[in-house]
Design an enzyme around this catalytic site. Structure first.
Site: not given
Ligand code: XMP
Length: 515
Positions: A55, A82-83, A170, A172, A224, A226, A228, A230, A371
């Site tokens: 943060g 970290c933070y 970090h 990640e 649509s 797209g 998501d 679909s 996603k």
């Protein structure tokens, strides 16, 4: 079946979503909560582990985000990053101070305690990503320093009896070479998670839950084409079959052949059991857009007309019990419901839709997924790869890739140019490595010569960008031969285009789209 949960407590760090994604890559389900979340709520969720994110604040300042000391006394393993690491030390009696210089970038970390469960199988030294002003000058009582760097006396520390672990860098981000290993050591080793969260179990479990919830009810979904929507539609169709109706509005601003492709996949000839309604509203949109050149006005018209068309179809269907929305986890986090970093969403695909349909409840089957997980679920559901890996396409479609007034003729031009560009990018094997690429039609006409004739025609702009989060982007370096081939094909094959340009503007100051 109760699934294992690891909780990420968000202190406003820029990598909060990344932490959750990495944990899920270890096949452990993970959710993000704000540091303002009540301790009681966290206890109720009974997580197997807790991770505190980075943060931007200094933990020793009065109004900085903090947490109750009891969090560290639950007997649940806690990992501070970290933070989060500094805060853990600060709260438990260590000391955090401001450093003279910021330690930033790839840094060699020397491991002092190789038997630490966090460092199992990790080499020393190991390259880690640092980004901090403050540093831990003294660890809290009961803690032992497990790693350091040239500038930072405490790069990692632990109190194994209390199952508390602190990491200054970090793990990640991908720049930390063995970061995923360290996180998996925490969630699988320290927390003892089984790591059995998988897409097939997600799909199975979702289908079961949807069936239970929907019963014999009627479900409506705006499709649509797209990724998501679909994946959401296929999931629903597997769960409740023809109780589901999908409405696909073809606004005439789709890519070349896209409307037919969506119909082929989801319509009566397609592989799924659902009621599919394609609304060919192309002319309605072109009429509404005639004479309009201001970008926001165009977006508004397309959005509103979309809702009108959908509403008319919904009226024909009558009251439904459920409306499906393709919301995914980043939308939940960004709208301020999940974590701490409340980014205001500026793009809405189907803004306002719920208001115009007569329904009882919303179903959001992808609400928990990132996603890439939506894509995995799509593959698990057997959706064709070309739909699952399709690149992002904006709701207003080609309407915002035609600078100025939209006409049917211009739509054809940009569709044809874009199809050539996409074909050649794929031929060159670049389609998987470039983030987003498309052709746009500029509003510029210029003089050219074709055969012996003078021409006065439009210029197409090619765009290709690489991006991690679509908030910033860099122009991709498409090889000259590819650009050359695309250009020559476009000016030869697309009527009324006599010039092609390549846009190398980054975002910011440009945007990815043109309007
Ligand atoms: P910009 O142009 O803002 O685009 O740099 C960032 C990303 O968002 C997509 N985009 C949209 N997506 N509705 C959408 O669903 C929209 O109105 C919209 N506008 C831009 C764009 O394609 C890029 O991926």
């Amino acid at each position: 079946m109760k699934r294992e949960l690891v909780i990420v407590i968000d202190f406003g760090g820029q990598y909060n979503q990344l932490v959750a994604r990495r944990v899920r890559e270890c096949n452990v389900y993970c959710e993000i909560y704000s540091y303002k979340t009540d301790l009681e709520k966290i206890k109720e969720m009974n997580p197997k582990g807790i991770i505190l994110t980075g943060g931007p604040n200094s933990c020793y300042e009065a109004d900085s985000p903090t947490y109750k000391k009891e969090l560290f006394e639950l007997g649940i393993p806690v990992l501070g990053l970290c933070y989060g690491a500094q805060l853990m030390m600060h709260i438990l009696g260590g000391k955090v101070e401001s450093a003279d210089v910021r330690e930033y970038g790839k840094t060699e970390v020397i491991i002092d305690k190789t038997q630490s469960p966090i460092f199992e199988g990790v080499s020393s030294p190991t390259i880690c990503w640092m980004s901090h002003f403050d540093y831990i000058s003294k660890v809290a009582p009961g803690f032992e320093i497990t790693a350091h760097t040239a500038d930072c006396p405490v790069a990692a520390a632990e109190n194994p009896e209390q199952k508390l672990y602190a990491i200054q860098y970090h793990p990640e981000v991908l720049h930390t070479a063995e970061g995923t290993k360290m996180l998996s050591n925490f969630v699988l080793g320290v927390c003892g998670c089984a790591g059995d969260w998988r897409m097939d179990s997600f799909v199975e479990e979702s289908i079961r839950q949807i069936r239970e919830k929907v019963g014999k009810g009627k479900v409506l979904c705006a499709l649509s084409g797209g990724v998501d929507s679909s994946v959401a539609a296929v999931l629903l169709s597997k769960a409740v079959g023809d109780q589901l109706t999908c409405v696909f509005v073809d606004h005439g601003l789709l890519r070349k052949n896209e409307g037919d492709e969506v119909e082929a996949a989801f319509g009566p000839e397609g592989a799924y059991d659902l009621n599919f309604i394609r609304v060919n509203a192309q002319q309605r949109f072109y009429e509404k857009l005639a004479g309009v050149s201001e970008p926001e006005a165009k977006r508004k018209i397309i959005g509103e007309e979309f809702i009108r068309v959908f509403e008319e179809e919904a009226k024909k269907i009558g009251a439904v019990d459920f409306l499906v929305q393709g919301t995914i986890y980043p939308d939940v986090v960004e709208s301020g419901l999940g974590g701490e970093s409340a980014v205001i969403k500026s793009h809405h695909n189907v803004g306002g839709l719920p208001d115009c349909v007569d329904f009882k409840e919303i179903i959001e089957p992808l609400r928990d997924l990132f996603k890439d997980e939506v894509r995995k679920a799509g593959l698990e559901l057997g959706i064709p790869k070309h739909l699952v890996f399709r690149q992002p396409f904006p709701g207003p479609g080609l309407g915002i890739r035609i600078v100025g007034e939209v006409t049917e003729e211009k739509v054809k031009m940009v569709q044809n140019a874009d199809a050539i560009y996409r074909e050649e990018i794929a031929n060159a094997g670049l389609d998987k490595s470039v983030g987003q690429y498309f052709a746009a039609l500029t509003n510029m006409r210029s003089v050219g010569v074709m055969g012996d004739e003078r021409t006065y025609d439009y210029a197409v702009a090619l765009r290709a960008v690489n991006t991690i989060d679509f908030m910033t982007a860099e122009a991709a370096e498409i090889p000259w031969e590819v650009l050359h081939k695309v250009t020559s094909r476009i000016v030869n094959e697309v009527d009324h285009v006599n010039r092609v340009m390549y846009d190398i503007t980054s975002k910011p100051p440009g945007t990815i789209e043109f309007e």
